[in-house]
Design an enzyme around this catalytic site. Structure first.
Site, mmCIF file in Angstrom:
data_model
loop_
_atom_site.group_PDB
_atom_site.id
_atom_site.type_symbol
_atom_site.label_atom_id
_atom_site.label_comp_id
_atom_site.label_asym_id
_atom_site.label_seq_id
_atom_site.Cartn_x
_atom_site.Cartn_y
_atom_site.Cartn_z
ATOM 1 N N GLU A 43 9.337 -8.993 -2.993
ATOM 2 C CA GLU A 43 9.969 -7.595 -2.619
ATOM 3 C C GLU A 43 9.543 -7.425 -0.979
ATOM 4 O OE1 GLU A 43 12.253 -7.341 -4.805
ATOM 5 O OE2 GLU A 43 11.107 -8.353 -6.158
ATOM 6 N N LEU A 44 10.223 -7.544 -0.155
ATOM 7 C CA LEU A 44 9.556 -7.615 1.210
ATOM 8 C C LEU A 44 10.281 -6.671 2.267
ATOM 9 C CD1 LEU A 44 9.603 -11.607 1.350
ATOM 10 C CD2 LEU A 44 7.938 -10.219 0.506
ATOM 11 N N GLU A 65 10.788 -4.677 12.031
ATOM 12 C CA GLU A 65 10.420 -3.419 11.154
ATOM 13 C C GLU A 65 9.363 -2.701 11.755
ATOM 14 O OE1 GLU A 65 8.285 -4.429 7.286
ATOM 15 O OE2 GLU A 65 9.462 -2.833 6.257
ATOM 16 N N CYS A 95 10.209 0.621 2.536
ATOM 17 C CA CYS A 95 10.848 -0.552 2.960
ATOM 18 C C CYS A 95 12.601 -0.123 2.989
ATOM 19 C CB CYS A 95 10.813 -1.525 1.836
ATOM 20 S SG CYS A 95 11.317 -0.984 0.197
ATOM 21 N N TRP A 135 0.736 -1.217 0.003
ATOM 22 C CA TRP A 135 -0.292 -0.001 0.102
ATOM 23 C C TRP A 135 0.704 1.382 0.031
ATOM 24 C CZ3 TRP A 135 1.768 2.315 4.182
ATOM 25 C CH2 TRP A 135 2.260 1.551 5.327
ATOM 26 N N ASN A 136 2.306 1.134 0.254
ATOM 27 C CA ASN A 136 2.776 2.230 0.485
ATOM 28 C C ASN A 136 3.080 3.224 -0.790
ATOM 29 O OD1 ASN A 136 4.700 0.507 -0.221
ATOM 30 N ND2 ASN A 136 6.498 1.194 1.098
ATOM 31 N N LYS A 149 -3.430 -7.560 -8.993
ATOM 32 C CA LYS A 149 -4.126 -7.573 -7.858
ATOM 33 C C LYS A 149 -3.730 -6.440 -6.847
ATOM 34 C CE LYS A 149 -4.452 -8.753 -3.606
ATOM 35 N NZ LYS A 149 -4.756 -7.644 -2.824
ATOM 36 N N PRO A 150 -4.059 -5.018 -6.828
ATOM 37 C CA PRO A 150 -3.602 -4.185 -6.247
ATOM 38 C C PRO A 150 -3.826 -4.248 -4.652
ATOM 39 C CG PRO A 150 -5.529 -3.173 -7.222
ATOM 40 C CD PRO A 150 -5.263 -4.848 -7.756
ATOM 41 N N THR A 151 -3.123 -3.789 -3.666
ATOM 42 C CA THR A 151 -3.286 -3.852 -2.235
ATOM 43 C C THR A 151 -4.908 -3.261 -2.028
ATOM 44 O OG1 THR A 151 -2.990 -2.913 -0.304
ATOM 45 C CG2 THR A 151 -2.402 -1.425 -2.057
ATOM 46 N N GLY A 153 5.351 -6.752 -0.427
ATOM 47 C CA GLY A 153 4.586 -6.693 0.844
ATOM 48 C C GLY A 153 5.498 -7.327 1.949
HETATM 49 P P1 NAD Z 1 0.914 -7.231 2.975
HETATM 50 O O1 NAD Z 1 1.988 -8.327 3.081
HETATM 51 O O2 NAD Z 1 -0.034 -7.053 4.207
HETATM 52 O O3 NAD Z 1 0.137 -7.027 1.825
HETATM 53 C C1 NAD Z 1 0.713 -7.076 0.449
HETATM 54 C C2 NAD Z 1 -0.141 -7.737 -0.593
HETATM 55 O O4 NAD Z 1 -0.202 -9.120 -0.143
HETATM 56 C C3 NAD Z 1 -1.750 -7.286 -0.666
HETATM 57 O O5 NAD Z 1 -1.798 -6.954 -1.920
HETATM 58 C C4 NAD Z 1 -2.211 -8.236 0.098
HETATM 59 O O6 NAD Z 1 -3.655 -8.172 -0.157
HETATM 60 C C5 NAD Z 1 -1.748 -9.344 -0.427
HETATM 61 N N1 NAD Z 1 -1.771 -10.663 0.210
HETATM 62 C C6 NAD Z 1 -2.179 -10.871 1.622
HETATM 63 N N2 NAD Z 1 -2.159 -12.109 2.038
HETATM 64 C C7 NAD Z 1 -1.979 -12.964 0.692
HETATM 65 C C8 NAD Z 1 -1.856 -14.263 0.514
HETATM 66 N N3 NAD Z 1 -1.732 -15.374 1.365
HETATM 67 N N4 NAD Z 1 -1.620 -14.602 -0.707
HETATM 68 C C9 NAD Z 1 -1.341 -13.666 -1.740
HETATM 69 N N5 NAD Z 1 -1.512 -12.356 -1.434
HETATM 70 C C10 NAD Z 1 -1.749 -12.112 -0.075
HETATM 71 O O7 NAD Z 1 2.115 -5.938 3.043
HETATM 72 P P2 NAD Z 1 1.582 -4.471 3.246
HETATM 73 O O8 NAD Z 1 1.113 -4.096 4.580
HETATM 74 O O9 NAD Z 1 0.807 -4.045 2.152
HETATM 75 O O10 NAD Z 1 2.916 -3.838 3.008
HETATM 76 C C11 NAD Z 1 4.039 -3.481 3.971
HETATM 77 C C12 NAD Z 1 5.045 -4.314 3.567
HETATM 78 O O11 NAD Z 1 5.822 -4.075 2.348
HETATM 79 C C13 NAD Z 1 6.296 -3.831 4.628
HETATM 80 O O12 NAD Z 1 6.792 -5.103 5.179
HETATM 81 C C14 NAD Z 1 7.296 -3.025 3.705
HETATM 82 O O13 NAD Z 1 8.627 -3.253 3.862
HETATM 83 C C15 NAD Z 1 6.900 -4.058 2.350
HETATM 84 N N6 NAD Z 1 7.419 -3.387 0.968
HETATM 85 C C16 NAD Z 1 8.657 -3.860 0.312
HETATM 86 C C17 NAD Z 1 9.033 -3.079 -0.717
HETATM 87 C C18 NAD Z 1 10.200 -3.667 -1.411
HETATM 88 O O14 NAD Z 1 10.417 -3.247 -2.373
HETATM 89 N N7 NAD Z 1 11.161 -4.537 -0.808
HETATM 90 C C19 NAD Z 1 8.313 -2.057 -0.969
HETATM 91 C C20 NAD Z 1 7.429 -1.502 -0.470
HETATM 92 C C21 NAD Z 1 6.765 -2.159 0.630
#
Ligand code: NAD
Length: 478
Positions: free
Chosen positions: A248-249, A381, A282, A149-150, A173-175, A226
């Site tokens: 990308e976590l 984090e 991130c 979402w960021n 599938k967007p957030t 995510g």
């Molecule tokens: P999240 O993992 O909660 O959600 C990310 C996406 O995954 C959403 O679209 C969500 O609906 C989907 N999702 C959730 N459960 C799923 C499943 N079981 N199977 C498939 N998809 C599923 O993350 P968030 O809260 O949206 O984002 C924050 C995180 O993202 C932070 O940890 C941040 O550091 C990381 N992030 C990393 C980068 C990078 O480039 N490394 C960039 C931006 C954000």
């Protein structure tokens, strides 16, 4: 956007067949919109549409795919203000920064379009006479893209542009937290006929929709940004079909401020790296390791910068908007409170800003000193505008504390000692290291997490080639 058709399959808009999820304005806590979720049948049809469209898309001349990417970029720029308004509204990001996000997305499309003539193969000498071996790069097929979402627009384009130029088709599938800018961008792509039907498909919804995408046998690759724990779930689901994953976590970036550092440069860079996007990046510096000889001096400079940052309504001329939602607000404010209970000293910032709207998720740029390795703030984090300061006495201590995490995304180092820099570059176990500068990747670089920060990576040559696979062809011509 409430009641809009947000499912786009094979060039046709549909209403989501499952109940909707609210999108909340983080400034007021009011509902901006309800976005209906895709049903199982819609997810399946979106994947099938991408699979049907893929061979024709892959056999188009690459420059035609590049033209499509450029058309998308032009569309985004034409609607820059509208898209920026949406990003600002759903993320709570200052409007001028949201405008930069749209420009960034357009630049990304232009950069990836230039790969139309650059995805090359290799010719190898064979073991037999009158034979040649060719290694060619072919698309992977159907890619499912799942975003965080960021940076709602940039994360979508960062996946779609390289995947599409390489000849893949996609289901996005967007957030569910901030889906509006991505949906609007795809509405613009559709309205301007930027892509043939089925090349890009959109399904909206939460984790269940993401999970359904990840477990479908026609999905050849999942590219996701995510949380680490979601990444692990996706990898497990992908195993059933041996689909590729690019994840990308999160991160917990250390920043070493060595005793010979330029302290003003370091304080400016860390203020940006800790507080930009209200700390929701991130690569944010989450553990700041400051040499004891310059500790007090550096903290004073950082606190001065933090206090000078304006927090407020993203429509105004501010540096930081609110955090994205109540769940995240609770997590960040709990981290600030717990850090003090565990022995940290709040030097500036904190939560609760009486002059701002009561329901907004406001947190000021926060500096906490006296942080140690056993404190919660060190371990996880936080993804908020917090700069935790840890005092260090030696190089070995700095490296050992920097590496004391399962994350491996980014790290920072501030020093003018060339030998120390070169040593640290080898000793730090991270995929992206910033020396004497703040965060911010280049289009041609490589943004990639080591360890539990993921795999795959984005941007540049490696970020596009990961959307290809190598085919070896043995040519016998006797
Ligand atoms: P999240 O993992 O909660 O959600 C990310 C996406 O995954 C959403 O679209 C969500 O609906 C989907 N999702 C959730 N459960 C799923 C499943 N079981 N199977 C498939 N998809 C599923 O993350 P968030 O809260 O949206 O984002 C924050 C995180 O993202 C932070 O940890 C941040 O550091 C990381 N992030 C990393 C980068 C990078 O480039 N490394 C960039 C931006 C954000």
């Amino acid at each position: 956007m409430t009641g809009d058709k947000t499912i786009w399959i094979n060039g046709v808009w549909e209403l989501g067949s499952e109940p909707g999820l609210p999108v909340i304005n983080p400034v007021t806590e009011e509902e901006i919109s309800i976005v209906l979720s895709a049903g199982h049948d819609q997810i399946t049809r979106a994947i099938e549409a991408a699979a049907s469209a893929q061979p024709a898309w892959a056999s188009l001349e690459p420059w035609r795919r590049a033209e499509a990417l450029r058309a998308i970029g032009a569309c985004l720029l034409q609607h820059q203000q509208e898209l920026a308004n949406l990003i600002s509204l759903e993320v709570g990001k200052p409007l001028r920064k949201a405008r930069e996000d749209v420009e960034g997305a357009a630049s990304y499309l232009e950069y990836m379009a230039q790969w139309d003539r650059r995805i090359e193969g290799e010719i190898l000498p064979a073991d037999n006479r009158d034979e040649t071996i060719l290694l060619t790069r072919v698309p992977i097929g159907v890619v499912a893209a799942i975003t965080a979402w960021n940076y709602p627009l940039d994360l979508f384009i960062r996946k779609a542009a390289p995947a599409l130029i390489a000849g893949n088709t996609m289901v996005v599938k967007p957030t569910e937290v901030t889906p509006l800018a991505c949906i609007r961008a795809i509405q613009l792509i559709a309205a301007n006929d930027c892509l043939p039907a089925g090349v890009l498909n959109l399904v909206t919804g939460g984790g269940a929709v993401g999970a359904a995408l990840c477990s479908h046998s026609l999905v050849n690759m999942i590219t996701m940004t995510g949380h680490r724990d979601t990444g692990k779930r996706i990898m497990a689901a992908a195993a059933a079909n041996l689909s590729r994953v690019s994840l990308e976590l999160g991160g917990s970036a250390p920043a070493i401020i060595w005793k010979d550092a330029d302290l003003d440069l370091a304080a400016d860079a860390i203020a940006f790296a800790s507080f930009e996007n209200t700390g929701q990046v991130c690569t944010s510096s989450e553990r700041i390791l400051v040499h004891q000889d310059v500790h007090d001096d550096f903290v004073e400079r950082l606190v001065e910068r933090a206090n000078g940052m304006r927090v407020g309504n993203p429509c105004d001329d501010v540096d930081l908007g609110p955090l994205v939602n109540r769940t995240h607000f609770r997590k960040v404010t709990h981290a600030i409170d717990l850090a003090q209970t565990e022995g940290g000293a709040l030097r500036c910032g904190g939560h609760g800003i009486p002059s701002l709207p009561g329901n907004g998720y406001w947190v000021r740029p926060t500096v906490i000193t006296g942080v140690t390795q056993d404190m919660s703030l060190f371990k996880e984090e936080t993804f908020g505008p917090i700069a935790p300061i840890i005092r260090i006495a030696s190089y070995e201590e700095a490296i050992s504390l920097a590496n004391a995490t399962r994350y491996g995304l980014s790290a920072f180092l501030f020093s003018n000692d060339y030998r120390l820099i070169m040593r640290a570059q080898n000793d730090l176990r991270f995929g992206e290291i910033y020396i004497n500068r703040s965060m911010g990747e280049a289009l041609q670089g490589f943004h990639n997490g080591h360890l539990e920060s993921g795999m795959g990576g984005e941007d540049g040559k490696h970020g596009v080639l990961k959307y290809t696979q190598i085919r070896a062809v043995y040519h016998r011509y006797t």
